[in-house]
Every structure is written in structure tokens, then in C-alpha cells.
Design an enzyme around this catalytic site. Structure first.
Site, mmCIF file in Angstrom:
data_model
loop_
_atom_site.group_PDB
_atom_site.id
_atom_site.type_symbol
_atom_site.label_atom_id
_atom_site.label_comp_id
_atom_site.label_asym_id
_atom_site.label_seq_id
_atom_site.Cartn_x
_atom_site.Cartn_y
_atom_site.Cartn_z
ATOM 1 N N SER A 248 53.793 55.749 -55.365
ATOM 2 C CA SER A 248 52.704 56.726 -55.417
ATOM 3 C C SER A 248 52.844 57.722 -56.553
ATOM 4 C CB SER A 248 52.605 57.478 -54.093
ATOM 5 O OG SER A 248 53.825 58.133 -53.813
ATOM 6 N N GLU B 205 44.335 73.129 -53.770
ATOM 7 C CA GLU B 205 45.634 73.495 -53.226
ATOM 8 C C GLU B 205 46.628 72.408 -53.612
ATOM 9 O OE1 GLU B 205 45.443 70.077 -51.270
ATOM 10 O OE2 GLU B 205 43.697 71.372 -51.318
ATOM 11 N N LYS C 23 47.483 60.839 -57.802
ATOM 12 C CA LYS C 23 46.570 61.952 -57.527
ATOM 13 C C LYS C 23 45.433 62.056 -58.545
ATOM 14 C CE LYS C 23 48.622 63.824 -53.894
ATOM 15 N NZ LYS C 23 47.928 63.870 -52.584
#
Lengths: 282, 418
Positions: free
Chosen positions: B380, B109, B87
Site C-alpha cells: 500500500s 486530515e 493515497k
């Protein structure tokens, strides 16, 4: 015949409520009460599960309506069951239009939705998440069925976007009085006059919404040059109080309160028009 | 309509009018700074990704898994990125872009909390105030990330509407953005939302496949037969796939959360999965036309996954398009397989994966025979944030691969709550 007609003689009062809030039967009564109170056009919400442009008041109304079993077809049935003479505008989000399947023709999408809306007498649409850039399929359907497509002008809308919307809008333009989401406020925004000035040369009526709560607000908005006022949350707040099981208010009383509130807002708008006329004659 | 807002029939800009000028402003900034490297934006982004983020990240040969499956398995270690998940690639890119645009505040968010954590870190790093919206259900199941966001100085606003997960948090953040749009940038956390977000987030994440493609050729002298990545919104998926899309011999697998079942209860408005690519229908949500979990009327369904990060009713429009074009295979595994894979990877390779990532390893376990001789799996994110959920969910099941946790129960003293 365009919705413009209702703005012709005097400032229009345009209330919003969500169809089916809090129940189908009560909601029929409430919409009819708004007409008795002086509504000129009613924006009737078709609830969507993700109302991203709404504040908590209308979001909760949407939840009540959906929990009561509201669907697009039930909504059209609701419109057929209503006993009102004023024009109705369907206010919703685009996914419900894109997914709609006409019960008889089996056609899906904006044309099917507009056709069914036309069959029950809906004269226009406000689609909250449909900017002019994405509106062509619905615009074409509206043209085919003689309906208006109302666009919202935000305080941030400027330049080329204003021109594009001017080309696409019909019926009336919804002038958003402040940034943010829907919700009744204790004061009206001083952005209103600036917002109205930006659409001054448009040849459609200008209806101002977002945050209008009282007759005094209505008077100030109309005296600032609006052709009409749009009020949602201040009315839905009354419905929410009536729906609160702890309040235990008979729904006839809620309907009476709505009618009174509508009258206050309509009279405020009329007073605003008189004030504007007096100022012009000075 | 400009075609670059679309991926085939997916994408577009379906947002309230108040947001459209901000989206036009962002489109302009994306084209100037990201695509044209104006003012050296891309150079600064790459420098910060290296120095702050720790890139490049390894492509690790997974020896135990390779032996187990008789297939060469390589792990792209995004879990080693600063913050513990892919991220940061996107969050750092967007917060930096917001700075170049002269914005004063960041909102975002988060579902699993990884995007919120990455955004809070990037905002702290670049000295921007930051507010994060998070569903209260997700706050409960992702407490470690909530701590991390707070410690990085972010405000956390709980979202109590609906089921209190990512879908509601996105809606709430859009409401904030609609109010503060002139000074605030919304760091969308995946390849979703109105154009230009899906393309821009993909570009920030594409560093994953750019590195992996070079590394696999260096290590093996060839391209892989398959690349696997888990898919919720699809940001690690598109990041892992982007530089392989034109390599037609490389099969791309987007592994979705099959949850507890692929069936839906339309009456209740609930899908017990988050497999919008596999089972969803085309629709419009949160600014884009894409594949969605929705009922026959177009109302959005509540989704489910054991992994908070995959628990979303939509998916990125580019991914939906690549699936329609048969370039990406949309597949899914259920909660049980993901949990088993979580334990297996932790024990066999010493890598504790995020529960999101574990879905990709669940698919590898079930289908390794069909994937060829050389497979890359995108790790991930790391699984520290999921430990409480894993303990709780493992207790409910009879998983052969799960370790005996009685030592924790004994330490708790009562044999009860862990």
C-alpha cells in the site's frame, strides 16, 4: 404535552450545559441555578467522546464530564436527582442512542433510550449528528413515548431539505445562527434574520442558537423574530472558570454567576420581545 | 433512505445538519462527474493518474518470498505511485472533483501523513489552497511526511485533543468543514465517512484491483487464490479487493493491526489494537454506521497500532458489510509480527514497506500454508516515513530478523539517542 407550550407566552431562554460537568454534584447545582435564573427549557448534554459539532468550550466540558464517569445510565440517574420543574431536553450524538441498553428490559437502541428517557421525565431530544434522513427509528420512539424531536436548521439548509425537516420536527426548531461549531462570540450573526425568514411559516416555535453570549445579543435575536434563544458556550465558559484549579472559585460562587448570566439572557430576551412589539405598533 | 447510501446495514449519513447540503452537492457531483464522466472528468482523472501519478504500476513477482513460502507471491506496487502510497489515487480524484465543483479550498486530515502528503501534492498540482489537520502525536512520529506537506505548500494544523491521532484529526477537520462548507471540500482519506465518500473513495482506489486483475492473468494465465491488504480505514483494502469481489474463488484477507493485544481495557477506554473488523461492534462514528472500537456505552475507544496509518477506531462500512457476508476474512497480526515482516521484506526483496503494509506481510508469514498457490499482496505504501518509528520500536524488542544498528549508534557518538 409538547415543548411548544413553554414558548407560548413569552420568549423562552433555553440554556445548554453538559450533565456532570465538572462533577456530578456540582453539575446538579448548576442546572438548578439556571432554572432560578429563568430557564424555560434546559438542554442537558449527554457527553459523547467525539463531539464533532462542538467548539473547544463544549468539547472540554464533555471531557470533564466523561472523566468524571458520566455514562448514559448515570445521566438518567442525574436527571432523576435534579430538582427542577422546567422541561428537559437530552442533547447528544446518535451512537449513544443506538448502543443504549435498557437496564430492565434489555432492549437496545432508540426505543430503549427513549423509554428510559421517558421514565426519568425527559421530554425531547436534539441529536446533533442525526439528520432527518436517518431519524425514523428515533422519530417512531418519540411518537410512542410522547416526546419531541428537535431538528437543527443550518444556514446551509435549503429547498427540499427544509420541507423534509418541517415534516419531522416537533417541540421547537433549533435555528443555527451561523455556520460552524458551537462557541460564544463577541457579536451575533447577521445571518439570523435570513435564517428565521426561511422557517417563518413553520408552525413550531423558532429558537436561535450558536454564538449568543450576552443579554444584548438575546435582545437582538428575539427582536429579529425568534421565539427563544439557546445558549451553551457562554454558560459553559463560566463552569470552566469555576473548574479551573488555579482560579480556586467556590462552586456556590460559580452557581451564582450562572444564575446571574441566565437572568441577563432571559431579561435580554424579554426586552427583545418588547422591542419587537413596540416596532410592530409603530 | 436510498439503498445506495448503504452497504447492507452499514453506511448512511450521520452528520450535523450544516454539512448535509454539502453532502448532497457532493453526491450530485459524484454521480455526474465520476459515474457519468460528465465534462470528461474520468478521462482527465485517468490522464493525470498516468502522467502525474505514474500509473499503471507493476505487479512484481516476489522471488525470495515465493521460495520462502513455496507459494507464488506477487506484489502490487502501490508504493511506486507518486508520493509513495496508494493515497494519491483518491486524493487526486477528490481534489480534481472539487475543482469541477467550483470549490476554492481543500481540507483534509491525516494519520500517518500519507493521505496528507498525497492531498498536499494533488492540491499543489491542481493549484488549490490546502489545510491539513494532523494529531500532534502523529506529527511527532511521522515527521518526514510533515516536511513533505509543508514543502508542497500545505498548512499543517496540529490537533491536541484526545490522544492526538487520526480520530481526533477527523473530528477537527469536520469542525473546519462545518464552518467553511460553502467554499471548501473535505478530502476524506479513506473509505469512511458519510455517503457518498465510502463508495467514491473506493471507486478512485479500484484502479489497484483493476490493474492487478489484468496483470495477474497476463503473467500467470489465472486469477490468484488470495489477495491480502492491510486494513485501517480500508482504502487500499477496498481498492485491492473491488474487482475481485465477484470472483468467488479468490479469497480476500483484510489484515488489521492487532497492536499489542486484542484485549481491551473498557474502564480506561483503551483498545491496545486497531482491529475494528475483528473485535469491534456496530455503531455510528464520523458520519457512518460501521464496526467500531467502542465501550458498552457507545463511547469511542482509543486505538493503538505501531503503524500510525492503521491507528483508527473505525473502518469503512463496505468492508464491514463484506466481512459480515463472509466475502472478506478479517484477520490481524500484532505489532511484533508487523515489525518482523517490515525487516524481512526489506532484506529479502529490497522493498521497504510502510508499517501498514507490513501487517499484510506478517499475515503471509504466519499463514502462507493456508492461502493457496498464488497470492497477491498489496504494497500500500513505502516505508521511508516509518524509519524513525521502526528504529525506535525495534530497539525495544528482541527481533531475530532485525539488522544490527550499532553503526548508527556509534555515529551518534554517545551510544544513546539515534
Amino acid at each position: 404535552m409538547s415543548l411548544e407550550r413553554v414558548f407560548a407566552d413569552e420568549p423562552a431562554f433555553v440554556p445548554y450545559v453538559a450533565a456532570g460537568d465538572p462533577t456530578y454534584e456540582e453539575s446538579l447545582e448548576y442546572v438548578e441555578a439556571l432554572e432560578r435564573g429563568g430557564a424555560d427549557v434546559i438542554e442537558l448534554g449527554l457527553p459523547f467522546s467525539e463531539p464533532i459539532a462542538e467548539g473547544s468550550t463544549i468539547q472540554e466540558a464533555v471531557v470533564r464530564s466523561l472523566e468524571g464517569g458520566m455514562t448514559p445510565d448515570r445521566y438518567f440517574e442525574f436527571v432523576e436527582d435534579l430538582d427542577v420543574a422546567v422541561p428537559l431536553v437530552c442533547m447528544t450524538y446518535y451512537n449513544l442512542i443506538a448502543q443504549y441498553t435498557h437496564p430492565e428490559t434489555g432492549e437496545t437502541g432508540p426505543r430503549a433510550f427513549a423509554r428510559r428517557a421517558d421514565e426519568v421525565g425527559i421530554e425531547g431530544f436534539v441529536v446533533v449528528d442525526l439528520p432527518a434522513e436517518e431519524a425514523e427509528p428515533l422519530r417512531a420512539a418519540c411518537d410512542e413515548f410522547g416526546q419531541d424531536l428537535v431538528f437543527i436548521i443550518a444556514p446551509t439548509t435549503k429547498g427540499e431539505r427544509l420541507e423534509r425537516m418541517q415534516e419531522n420536527v416537533s417541540g421547537y426548531v433549533y435555528v443555527q445562527a451561523r455556520l460552524g461549531v458551537t462557541g460564544a462570540r463577541d457579536d451575533v450573526s447577521d445571518q439570523t434574520e435570513e435564517s428565521l425568514a426561511r422557517v417563518d411559516d413553520w408552525d413550531v416555535p423558532k429558537a436561535v442558537g450558536f454564538g449568543i453570549k450576552t443579554g444584548e445579543h438575546a435582545e437582538r435575536i428575539v427582536s429579529a423574530g425568534a421565539d427563544g434563544i439557546i445558549v451553551g458556550s457562554a454558560l459553559v465558559d463560566i463552569i470552566a472558570e469555576g473548574a479551573d484549579p488555579e482560579v480556586d472559585q467556590p462552586f456556590a460562587e460559580t452557581a451564582q454567576r450562572l444564575e446571574s448570566k441566565a437572568r441577563e439572557l432571559k431579561e435580554g430576551a424579554l426586552a427583545g420581545a418588547e422591542r419587537a412589539a413596540a416596532e410592530r405598533s409603530d | 433512505m436510498s439503498t445506495d447510501k448503504m452497504f447492507g446495514e452499514y453506511g448512511g449519513q450521520f452528520v450535523p445538519e450544516s454539512l448535509m447540503p454539502a453532502i448532497e452537492e457532493l453526491t450530485d457531483a459524484y454521480e455526474r462527474y465520476v459515474l457519468d464522466n460528465e465534462a470528461g472528468f474520468v478521462d482527465e482523472f485517468q490522464r493525470r493518474l498516468a502522467d502525474f501519478g505514474g500509473r499503471p504500476l507493476p505487479l512484481q513477482h516476489a522471488e525470495s518470498l515465493s521460495e520462502r513460502y513455496d507459494t507464488e507471491v506477487y506484489l502490487k506496487r502501490e508504493d511506486l505511485l507518486h508520493g509513495g502510497a496508494h493515497k494519491l489515487n483518491n486524493a487526486l480524484g477528490q481534489v480534481l472533483l472539487a475543482k469541477y465543483m467550483g470549490k476554492e479550498r481543500i481540507v483534509a486530515e491525516t494519520g500517518a501523513g500519507q493521505h496528507g502528503t498525497a492531498t498536499a501534492m494533488a492540491a499543489a498540482h491542481l493549484d488549490m489552497p490546502c489545510e491539513i489537520y494532523m494529531g500532534e502525536t502523529d506529527i511527532r512520529r511521522q515527521r518526514p511526511n510533515v516536511f513533505r506537506m509543508k514543502i508542497n505548500g500545505a498548512e499543517i494544523t496540529p490537533v491536541t485533543t484526545g490522544r492526538g491521532t487520526l480520530k481526533e484529526a477527523i473530528s477537527e477537520t469536520m469542525r473546519d468543514w462545518a464552518t467553511t462548507v460553502e467554499t471548501t471540500h473535505y478530502v476524506i482519506g479513506s473509505v469512511v465517512g458519510p455517503a457518498p465518500f465510502p463508495r467514491m473513495v473506493r471507486d478512485f482506489q479500484a484502479v489497484i484491483s483493476e490493474e492487478a486483475r489484468e496483470q495477474v492473468q497476463e503473467k500467470t494465465g489465472r486469477l490468484p487464490d488470495a489477495v491480502l491488504a492491510c486494513a485501517g480505514g480500508g482504502s487500499n483494502t477496498m481498492g485491492a479487493f473491488h474487482h475481485f469481489v465477484d470472483d468467488e474463488d479468490v479469497d480476500l484477507y483484510a489484515v488489521e493491526a492487532g497492536g499489542s493485544s486484542l484485549d481491551v481495557d473498557e474502564e480506561a477506554g483503551v483498545a491496545p489494537n486497531s482491529a475494528s473488523l475483528s473485535t469491534g461492534e456496530e455503531g455510528v462514528l464520523h458520519g457512518a454506521r460501521t464496526k467500531l472500537l467502542q465501550d458498552s456505552h457507545g463511547q469511542i475507544m482509543e486505538s493503538h497500532s505501531v503503524s500510525a496509518g492503521l491507528d483508527y477506531a473505525g473502518v469503512g462500512p463496505e468492508l464491514a458489510h463484506l466481512v459480515d457476508e463472509d466475502r472478506v476474512d478479517a484477520v490481524n497480526v500484532d505489532d511484533d509480527s508487523a515489525l518482523e515482516a517490515f525487516h524481512r521484506l526489506s532484506q529479502d526483496e529490497g522493498v521497504i514497506p510502510a508499517l501498514e503494509t507490513a501487517h499484510a506481510f506478517g499475515y503471509l508469514e504466519e499463514h502462507h500454508d493456508e492461502l493457496g498457490d498464488l497470492v497477491i499482496v498489496n504494497v500500500s505504501g513505502r516505508g521511508d516515513k516509518d524509519l524513525e518509528t521502526v528504529l525506535e520500536e525495534t530497539e525495544k524488542r528482541d527481533l531475530d530478523v532485525a539488522p544490527d544498528m550499532s553503526v548508527l549508534r556509534a555515529a551518534a557518538g554517545s551510544g544513546g539517542d539515534l
